[in-house]
Design an enzyme around this catalytic site. Structure first.
Site, short mmCIF file in Angstrom:
data_model
loop_
_atom_site.label_atom_id
_atom_site.label_comp_id
_atom_site.label_asym_id
_atom_site.label_seq_id
_atom_site.Cartn_x
_atom_site.Cartn_y
_atom_site.Cartn_z
N GLU A 93 0.84 -1.20 0.00
CA GLU A 93 0.00 0.00 0.00
C GLU A 93 0.87 1.25 0.00
OE1 GLU A 93 -3.27 -2.14 2.96
OE2 GLU A 93 -1.87 -0.66 3.74
N LYS B 203 2.50 4.58 1.27
CA LYS B 203 2.73 5.11 2.62
C LYS B 203 2.30 6.58 2.62
CE LYS B 203 6.03 5.52 6.37
NZ LYS B 203 5.70 6.92 6.67
N ASP C 109 1.59 10.33 3.61
CA ASP C 109 2.38 11.32 4.37
C ASP C 109 1.42 12.25 5.10
OD1 ASP C 109 4.58 12.56 5.35
OD2 ASP C 109 5.03 13.71 3.55
N TYR D 30 -6.31 2.15 7.12
CA TYR D 30 -5.40 1.13 6.59
C TYR D 30 -5.18 -0.05 7.52
CZ TYR D 30 -2.06 3.96 9.32
OH TYR D 30 -1.43 4.68 10.32
N LYS E 150 11.04 3.03 1.88
CA LYS E 150 11.00 4.47 1.61
C LYS E 150 11.54 4.79 0.22
CE LYS E 150 9.86 7.04 4.46
NZ LYS E 150 10.49 7.59 5.68
N CYS F 217 32.68 30.66 22.38
CA CYS F 217 31.24 30.45 22.15
C CYS F 217 30.63 31.68 21.49
CB CYS F 217 30.55 30.16 23.49
SG CYS F 217 28.75 30.05 23.36
N CYS G 85 27.99 33.25 24.42
CA CYS G 85 28.43 33.82 25.70
C CYS G 85 29.89 34.25 25.71
CB CYS G 85 28.18 32.83 26.83
SG CYS G 85 29.27 31.38 26.77
N CYS H 202 31.01 24.50 24.39
CA CYS H 202 31.16 25.71 25.20
C CYS H 202 31.43 25.27 26.64
CB CYS H 202 29.88 26.53 25.13
SG CYS H 202 29.82 27.90 26.31
N CYS I 76 25.77 29.12 29.98
CA CYS I 76 25.61 29.77 28.68
C CYS I 76 24.12 29.88 28.34
CB CYS I 76 26.32 28.95 27.61
SG CYS I 76 26.03 29.55 25.93
#
Length: 669
Positions: free
Chosen positions: A111, A113, A115, A222, A312, A406, A409, A424, A429
């Site tokens: 079947e 798939k 979305d 389904y 997929k 960083c 910060c 960091c 931070c």
């Protein structure tokens, strides 16, 4: 004819024409004639409000807004499909199924798939009584009022429906309806939706059903969960689908019967070729074992069935240009390079950013600002830069230099001993704090709807929130002053935060952001320790006694709770009114009160899966046989435990009898 009889007749007529129009796409009357029937029913129900029922076609317009969604526990777990991405993985799936079943060929049903958003519908005596989202597969959200507004979803099934029916399916928006909806939004000067899936999910999770009713949602069934009151037992998945269609539920007409792996491959190739011609978005082919008896024997692994897989489609790739590269700081302090791209539509989504994971990947791909690149959605979800198109370089591209401090910060950053991650060094931070708050509020954790990334950053930047517990002290006036909030949004957020005070131990543990503790581990810890104090005080040895907890994880959890700030956070949350419910005790089942010993190898379940199944059915698994043992399950190559059981006179069953016991419903007392 009495008004009551005419109301009943009109409802039946409208349901019939709804089914012809929305499900079969074969209308029998004109729109004007349909509207006349609807107006007559509305007038009679207005005259007799006591005769209005929840399943009347007039109730599809949506009722009053809700304050929040209630939780719904699914009678049967809603499983998620495992994915495969190439022919080798599909071949491996088929070989595993055939081996477990002991056959040379398996019949499958293939079947598309869809979305969209997975949901469950519950019908009792043919009437729609409840609808919910999948959630985590065990607990979802009650969206009954919103689902009543979906035009092709029958509020009453046709003749012959069982006493109770749980239907699993997908809510989605057709491509043409999505395009019209976005055109209307743009005409009103409003922001359009990015893709049909997000639009469907967002529409179904609106607190105001009237807004859901204004969206062009559709439903397709389904699968079936619990089914009670059917006179004849079903043998195949195809029979399930035929019955759903007979009862008036919309099913996908695109379906292939596959007699073995070669037929599955052919079905996949046909669907991939037709992908863009279909009226709805799909992202692959679902391959299901047709025989229901075979499904029972195959069982499941964690959250996924062994009898199905989603094959997929290859991710779609597009070209775009890198406009900027910057370092993003996450909740653990890790600096992740992110590429800002010229917006490009890939696989149904507009992509403007792609994560590069770490500095090593950035160097390996030799990515520079100004480069043209191929972008795809990995697994049709995460945007990823596949490759740099070096042939399009002009010489003006600039390499990205990883920062030594960083970017948020300005504290120094340090590379971890393994060399992969740069962090960091500042525990306080603001970016780390905003990331921790976002994680705390996420769906798998405290599930605070509306508390997204930008808002978390704003709460930290303005100083309103410096720790988790301060979320529970926020007021509507404070939030309303934030940019793009407004009083209504502020009130909704305050209500959502207050609603999160009632939570489970599993969610609470995950929300704390303990290093290396994901949702699955959080559940394992919750099931084992069953309370916050016991987990806080657990030693490394006690943690090592927990299933699936190894030395590194045990040290990580112990180290987290040895930090005074971490303990203060837990205490402050409890003082703020967060109520943490312990895990539910195992349901009454066929192994209730029994001590079971597993020996040998089971063909259909791993040792851990068998143990979990016994525990779910109320039993306890022991590692040794004694006079207190209730039952021994003997697989292939059973050894001394089997001999010991025979010596002590303990009951022994084989794998087939064990699986039959697991399927057996407990008798009511």
């Amino acid at each position: 004819m009495t008004d009551r009889a005419r109301i009943d007749e009109l409802r039946q007529l409208i349901r019939h024409h709804d089914h012809r129009y929305y499900t079969l796409d074969a209308p029998e009357i004109s729109d004007a004639a349909y509207d006349a029937l609807a107006r007559e029913l509305e007038a009679l129900e207005k005259k007799h409000p006591d005769l209005v029922t929840p399943d009347s076609p007039t109730q599809r317009v949506g009722g009053a807004p809700q304050s929040r969604f209630e939780r719904v526990t699914h009678h049967q777990q809603m499983l998620s499909l495992a994915n495969c991405f190439d022919d080798a993985e599909l071949t491996e799936f088929d070989a595993r199924v055939r081996k477990l079943l002991g056959v040379d060929r398996v019949d499958y049903v293939c079947e598309p798939k869809m979305d969209g958003l997975a949901i469950e519908l519950v019908y009792e005596h043919g009437r729609f009584v409840q609808g919910s989202t999948r959630g985590d597969g065990i607990v979802g959200e009650d969206v009954t009022a919103n689902l009543r507004t979906v035009r092709n979803l029958p509020l009453e099934l046709q003749r012959g429906a069982p006493t109770r029916l749980e239907v699993r399916g997908e809510v989605f928006i057709k491509k043409k309806d999505f395009q019209r909806m976005n055109e209307a939004l743009l005409a009103r000067g409003e922001e359009p939706f990015v893709n049909p899936r997000n639009a469907a999910a967002g529409s179904l999770r609106q607190l105001d059903p009237r807004l859901t009713a204004s969206r062009p949602l559709a439903f397709m069934a389904y699968e079936v969960g619990e089914l009670l009151g059917l006179k004849k037992a079903l043998e195949t998945h195809r029979q399930k689908l035929e019955l759903l269609a007979k009862w008036g539920l919309p099913i996908n007409p695109r379906r292939d019967d596959a007699h073995g792996l070669d037929d599955v491959r052919a079905a996949y190739a046909r669907l991939l070729a037709d992908r863009h011609a279909l009226p709805y978005e799909i992202d692959g082919l679902v391959v299901k074992v047709d025989s229901l008896d075979a499904r029972e024997r195959l069982g499941q692994v964690s959250r996924s069935p062994r009898w199905a897989i989603a094959y997929k489609f290859p991710p779609e790739e597009m070209e775009t240009q890198v406009e900027r590269i910057f370092a993003s700081v996450g909740r653990t302090g890790a600096l992740t390079p992110v590429a800002e791209l010229k917006p490009v539509f890939v696989g149904g989504v507009t992509v403007s950013r792609a994560t590069l994971h770490n500095e090593d990947e950035l160097e390996r791909k030799d990515l520079r600002v100004g480069d043209w690149v191929f972008v795809r959605r990995a697994g049709d979800v995460i945007p990823e830069i596949v490759a740099v198109i070096t042939s399009r370089r002009t010489g003006h591209e600039k390499p990205f230099v990883f920062p030594t401090h960083c970017p948020v910060c300005q504290h120094a950053v340090a590379r971890e001993p393994d060399g992969a991650v740069i962090r960091c060094t500042n525990r306080h931070c603001p970016a780390r704090l905003a990331g921790r708050i976002r994680h705390f509020a996420s769906r798998g954790a405290m599930d605070i709807e509306g508390l997204g990334e930008k808002l978390c950053e704003a709460l930290v930047d303005t100083g309103l929130v410096r720790s988790f517990e301060q979320l529970y002290q926020l007021t509507v006036p404070q939030l309303a002053e934030l940019e793009r909030m407004g009083e209504k949004s502020a009130k909704n957020l305050v209500d959502a935060i207050a609603g999160s005070k009632k939570t489970t131990l599993r969610r609470f543990i995950y929300a704390l952001g303990i290093p290396d503790v994901g949702e699955t581990t959080a559940k394992t810890l919750a099931d084992h320790f069953r309370s916050v104090p016991r987990l806080l005080d657990a030693s490394v040895d006690e943690l090592l006694a927990v299933r699936d907890v190894g030395p590194e994880l045990a040290k990580s959890v112990r180290g987290h709770f040895e930090d005074p700030d971490a303990r203060r956070t837990v205490e402050a949350l409890l003082e703020a009114g967060v109520h943490v419910a312990p895990p539910e005790s195992p349901a009454q089942g066929s192994f209730q009160g029994k001590t079971v010993v597993l020996t040998g190898t089971l063909a259909s379940l791993s040792r851990e899966e068998a143990k979990e199944a016994i525990e779910r059915a109320g039993g306890k698994v022991s590692g040794s046989v004694s006079k207190k043992t209730s039952l021994v399950v003997a697989g292939e190559d059973s050894g001394s435990k089997l001999a010991k059981a025979k010596e002590l006179g303990v009951a022994v069953i084989d794998e087939a009898a064990f699986l039959a016991l697991l399927r057996k419903r407990p008798t009511s007392s």
